[in-house]
Design an enzyme around this catalytic site. Structure first.
Site, short mmCIF file in Angstrom:
data_model
loop_
_atom_site.label_atom_id
_atom_site.label_comp_id
_atom_site.label_asym_id
_atom_site.label_seq_id
_atom_site.Cartn_x
_atom_site.Cartn_y
_atom_site.Cartn_z
N TYR A 183 -46.71 122.76 73.93
CA TYR A 183 -45.50 122.16 73.37
C TYR A 183 -45.72 121.36 72.09
O TYR A 183 -44.76 120.85 71.53
CB TYR A 183 -44.83 121.26 74.42
CG TYR A 183 -44.40 122.01 75.65
CD1 TYR A 183 -43.30 122.85 75.62
CD2 TYR A 183 -45.10 121.89 76.84
CE1 TYR A 183 -42.90 123.54 76.74
CE2 TYR A 183 -44.71 122.58 77.98
CZ TYR A 183 -43.62 123.41 77.92
OH TYR A 183 -43.23 124.10 79.03
N HIS A 230 -36.29 127.77 73.47
CA HIS A 230 -37.51 127.41 74.20
C HIS A 230 -38.63 127.30 73.19
O HIS A 230 -38.74 128.12 72.27
CB HIS A 230 -37.86 128.46 75.26
CG HIS A 230 -36.79 128.60 76.28
ND1 HIS A 230 -36.60 127.68 77.27
CD2 HIS A 230 -35.82 129.54 76.42
CE1 HIS A 230 -35.56 128.05 78.00
NE2 HIS A 230 -35.06 129.17 77.50
#
Length: 139
Positions: free
Chosen positions: A22, A97
């Site tokens: 991330y 996402h």
């Protein structure tokens, strides 16, 4: 133009949680970059780990913005209620996402909300949000 960004569960930990997946910066840093890149867009940002609060924000933002960027996190794969909230508004919603969900665990390969969204952007890291902004601007 006004865009609502909604991040779901565990995305408050961006910069700390699995930085190899991330990234290493908190979302607020990325948001500042987006505000600088698009000074003519009003961005509202909301994050919650609670499904009902995300639904309330979708209902609230729907009539007052040009588009919603939604990273529903784990709720993407489980929430019919968020699907119904998206269907209840006329504002286009882009599902985003950070990671490529199709390169991850099999349970992440199904989105229960994608069918209600205008489009889905997945796997481009934090750039997924910028790509969603560009999509909304083009509508």
């Amino acid at each position: 133009m006004k865009i609502q960004i909604i991040n779901g569960p565990n995305l408050n930990l961006l910069g700390k949680r699995e930085p190899d997946v991330y990234g290493s910066l908190p979302f607020e840093s990325h948001l500042e970059n987006l505000k600088n890149k698009y000074p003519y867009i009003i961005f509202d940002y909301y994050q919650s780990n609670i499904e009902g609060e995300i639904i309330n924000k979708i209902h609230e933002a729907g009539p007052s913005c040009n588009g919603i960027i939604l990273n529903a996190g784990g709720y993407t794969h489980t929430s019919i209620a968020i699907y119904d909230a998206i269907k209840a508004i006329n504002t286009p919603v882009i599902e985003v996402h950070i990671s490529n969900v199709y390169a991850r665990e099999a349970f992440r390969h199904q989105s229960l909300i994608a069918n209600a969204c205008k489009g889905v952007i997945s796997g481009f890291g934090i750039e997924s949000y910028r790509l969603a902004i560009e999509a909304i601007m083009g509508m």
